[in-house]
Design an enzyme around this catalytic site. Structure first.
Site, short mmCIF file in Angstrom:
data_model
loop_
_atom_site.label_atom_id
_atom_site.label_comp_id
_atom_site.label_asym_id
_atom_site.label_seq_id
_atom_site.Cartn_x
_atom_site.Cartn_y
_atom_site.Cartn_z
N ALA A 69 -115.80 -47.61 45.36
CA ALA A 69 -116.92 -46.86 45.91
C ALA A 69 -116.48 -46.10 47.16
CB ALA A 69 -118.06 -47.81 46.26
N GLY A 108 -116.28 -49.56 40.87
CA GLY A 108 -116.89 -48.49 40.10
C GLY A 108 -115.87 -47.66 39.34
N GLU A 111 -115.30 -49.46 36.21
CA GLU A 111 -116.49 -49.36 35.37
C GLU A 111 -116.54 -48.00 34.67
OE1 GLU A 111 -119.88 -52.21 37.23
OE2 GLU A 111 -119.12 -50.70 38.61
N GLU A 131 -116.23 -56.54 43.61
CA GLU A 131 -117.49 -56.45 44.36
C GLU A 131 -117.93 -57.76 44.99
OE1 GLU A 131 -117.59 -53.04 41.40
OE2 GLU A 131 -116.88 -55.10 41.44
#
Length: 696
Positions: A69, A108, A111, A131
């Site tokens: 992120a 992310g 992901e 995370e």
């Protein structure tokens, strides 16, 4: 659509026949910020609508794929498109999307990769969903797609630990489809062409099903209960992965609900603060100065601390000369270094060949003159000002111009040590924490005349050693030990007034500390604190309430673990509180005329933390620490402060500064000398501000 098109500042598209390449170029780490998210959705929308495009390749420019992120967005309201919508859009694309992954694909970023239809890793790639280290869970499908590819057990392993998974392991687990040599652009282009020609099998991860693994779920629920009983997000990670048996849309909705629960937890704020603390301390007034190049390092003192420092420097690639006063002491120091390196081999940090190469960089001597070619010398002898000044005088006469002289003193005045040389600008404090080859913290103590280049060198060394350097001014105990000496008195006062030392330790361990203060003292050696107290006996204020319990224990020759007895028993077949220590406590209570009273766990924590906050505020107020976040970093990385609580001054902000002041004023009715409101704390509360307002 044009052959080559810039979607926005960080996303562009390149055409090659029926293949389109989407490039992410958001340096330095291609963070998944708003522009990246917007650009990816716009690019996928445009390419799906373009009838001339039949396959899509995705890759990152620079040294890594999306590494996570955008930390600049932490703590700010989310802005659409949200990452779950982005990854769903990629997965739903009617045309095959092949992603080339290099460097790291974390959080992310991974992901996004999981939503692609085929994943090719470059050698050296590491993937992960870390995370949990920020008090949250993966919130963009990571807990749903990872189990679909690798099974529940592997998904639980990587998600609850937050570890980075090497490419080879990721391939074996099914998280990526292959490993291929080459440049990311060329790999993405070739992979998209192979997908177009049906030479590789693409698929939507969300269409796969997950077999419920009851054994894995039970294993990780039990593991989290043991390893992280006070943490919130690791348990939610297990809950989220359990939901992967549902259809992807339902599973992601379940994941998102759990993610929001974590977002609202105060633990997330504490862990994010700790994350930023590690980075904030790298900013210091002398950071633009040129650090000295270091090749040869000398370490004076081969005890536990000196040998640990030598080990850390060796593991970082430096040539090290260890100096001790006698051949026997030197032999013991070298044996300790060797033992430390053997431990690194056992832990998989070093192989046998690396051990031999590391030992080959180690030299030894019994004379300081052997350090004449050193670029930096770190003194790590016992805490005696006379001895240290003598050593620095000899170093001054031995070292070449430009060499830096550092002391590892825990408490002593670095200015006085520097005054024993003709070049005080070359003297600095480098306060390591034991064991020095393991602990992450180094206090970089800047004396009155320390040159900016010496300070910059201290920080450069800490970085090379993979440690966290925190700048400190000169005072007794610097940042950490000064604060510790103060809050430890609060524990001693509660002990004298009726609390059992084991109850104090347990309450603080339940709060999140790795060890309570009495266990810590036993581990470090009770004689260390005893020496400190004797050194300060003549300057102790008459109005200070002094507790003699630890002194009495030391007078009986009980120094903690090293002697098998301290506050607790450590002999073979022995454990638990030491009856002799308990008897001393009772004796001292009687001598002081104390009628013992009980203390609840809540009161123990409140008094201990209030004392810690009070002295931490003074350290900031006096400029010993640059900012509140520096104090938090020292306590987090050197003193076992619970990371999820963010540090003492972050914690103060969480409970509210007016509440801290109210506690101090209440406790001051018992002891007005010890419990005093610092001026900085009062001013911030009066102005409606917090310690966070003083951070960058």
């Amino acid at each position: 659509m044009a052959a080559n098109e810039t979607i926005n500042e960080v996303i562009d598209v390149e055409r090659d026949g029926e293949i389109a390449l989407i490039r992410i170029d958001n340096p330095p780490v291609n963070a998944a910020g708003l522009k990246v998210r917007e650009g990816l959705v716009a690019a996928i929308d445009a390419l799906e609508a373009d009838q001339d495009v039949r396959a899509i390749g995705l890759y990152g420019a620079g040294r890594t794929f999306i590494a996570g992120a955008d930390i600049r967005e932490f703590g700010k309201p989310p802005v659409e498109p949200w990452l779950p919508d982005v990854v769903n859009r990629i997965e739903a694309c009617a045309k095959p999307v092949v992603v080339a992954l290099h460097g790291t694909a974390l959080g992310g970023g991974f992901e996004v990769a999981l939503a692609a239809h085929y994943r090719i890793g470059v050698p050296g790639l590491r993937v992960g969903l870390p995370e949990v280290n920020l008090g949250i869970i993966p919130g963009a499908g990571g807990t749903q797609r990872a189990p679909r590819l690798a099974g529940m057990h592997m998904a639980l392993d990587m998600i609850t630990s937050g570890r980075h998974v090497p490419a080879e392991e990721a391939l074996g687990a099914g998280l990526i489809d292959e490993i291929r040599e080459g440049e990311p652009r060329e790999i993405a282009l070739a992979g998209a062409r192979e997908a177009l020609e049906s030479r590789i099998e693409t698929r939507r991860t969300g269409d796969l099903t997950v077999e419920r693994d009851e054994a894995a779920l039970a294993e990780y629920r039990e593991k989290m209960a043991k390893q992280a009983p006070r943490l919130f997000s690791p348990h939610k990670c297990v809950d989220a992965v359990e939901g992967a048996v549902k259809p992807i849309a339902e599973g992601m909705a379940h994941e998102r609900a759990l993610y929001r629960e974590c977002q609202e937890s105060p633990q997330r704020a504490g862990l994010v603060h700790a994350f930023f603390a590690e980075r904030a301390v790298a900013k210091f007034p002398e950071q633009d100065a040129q650090p000295r190049e270091l090749n040869k390092i000398g370490v004076i003192g081969g005890g536990t601390m000196g040998s640990g420092i030598a080990t850390a420097c060796l593991l970082a690639g430096y040539a090290v000369t260890l100096v001790e006063v006698s051949p026997d002491a030197l032999e013991r120091g070298l044996a300790t270094v060797t033992k430390n390196l053997d431990g690194a081999v056992k832990r998989g940090k070093l192989d046998a060949a690396g051990r031999e190469a590391t030992l080959a960089r180690l030299d030894s001597a019994t004379e300081i003159e052997a350090l004449s070619a050193a670029d930096l010398v770190i003194e790590a002898v016992f805490e005696d000002m006379g001895v240290k000044k003598e050593i620095f005088g000899k170093l001054d006469a031995t070292l070449a111009p430009g060499a830096i002289m550092a002391t590892n003193t825990s408490y002593l005045d670095v200015n006085e040590i520097a005054a024993a040389t003709s070049r005080p600008e070359a003297v600095i404090g480098l306060h390591f924490f034991s064991p020095a080859h393991v602990m992450k913290l180094v206090e970089i103590v800047v004396a009155d005349h320390t040159a900016p280049e010496a300070v910059a060198t201290g920080f450069a060394l800490a970085k090379k050693l993979r440690k966290i350097g925190v700048r400190s001014g000169v005072c007794d105990g610097f940042i950490g030990n000064r604060i510790m000496q103060h809050y430890r008195k609060a524990a001693d006062y509660m002990l004298l007034d009726g609390a059992h030392f084991a109850d104090i330790d347990r309450a603080l361990e339940d709060f999140g500390f790795a060890m309570g203060p009495f266990r810590v003292s036993d581990l470090a050696g009770l004689d260390i604190g005893w020496t400190y107290r004797k050194r300060h006996a003549d300057t102790r204020p008459a109005e200070e309430r002094y507790v003699r319990i630890a002194d009495r224990i030391c007078e009986e020759g009980m120094f903690g673990r090293k002697t098998g007895r301290g506050f607790y028993l450590y002999g073979e077949g022995e454990s638990g509180p030491n009856p002799a220590a308990e008897a001393i406590v009772e004796s001292e209570r009687a001598a002081a005329g104390v009628t013992p009273r009980g203390f609840s766990d809540e009161e123990i924590v409140a008094r201990y933390m209030t004392a810690m906050i009070t002295e931490a505020a003074r350290v900031v107020e006096e400029g010993i620490a640059q900012r509140p976040i520096d104090v938090d970093a020292v306590l987090l990385f050197g003193y076992g402060f619970p990371r999820f609580r963010g540090g003492p001054l972050h914690y103060a902000d969480q409970i509210g500064l007016p509440e801290v002041i109210a506690r101090i004023e209440t406790y001051a009715q018992e002891d007005a000398h010890y419990w005093q409101v610092p001026g900085l704390l009062r001013r911030l509360a009066d102005e409606g501000k917090s310690f966070a307002d003083l951070n960058p």
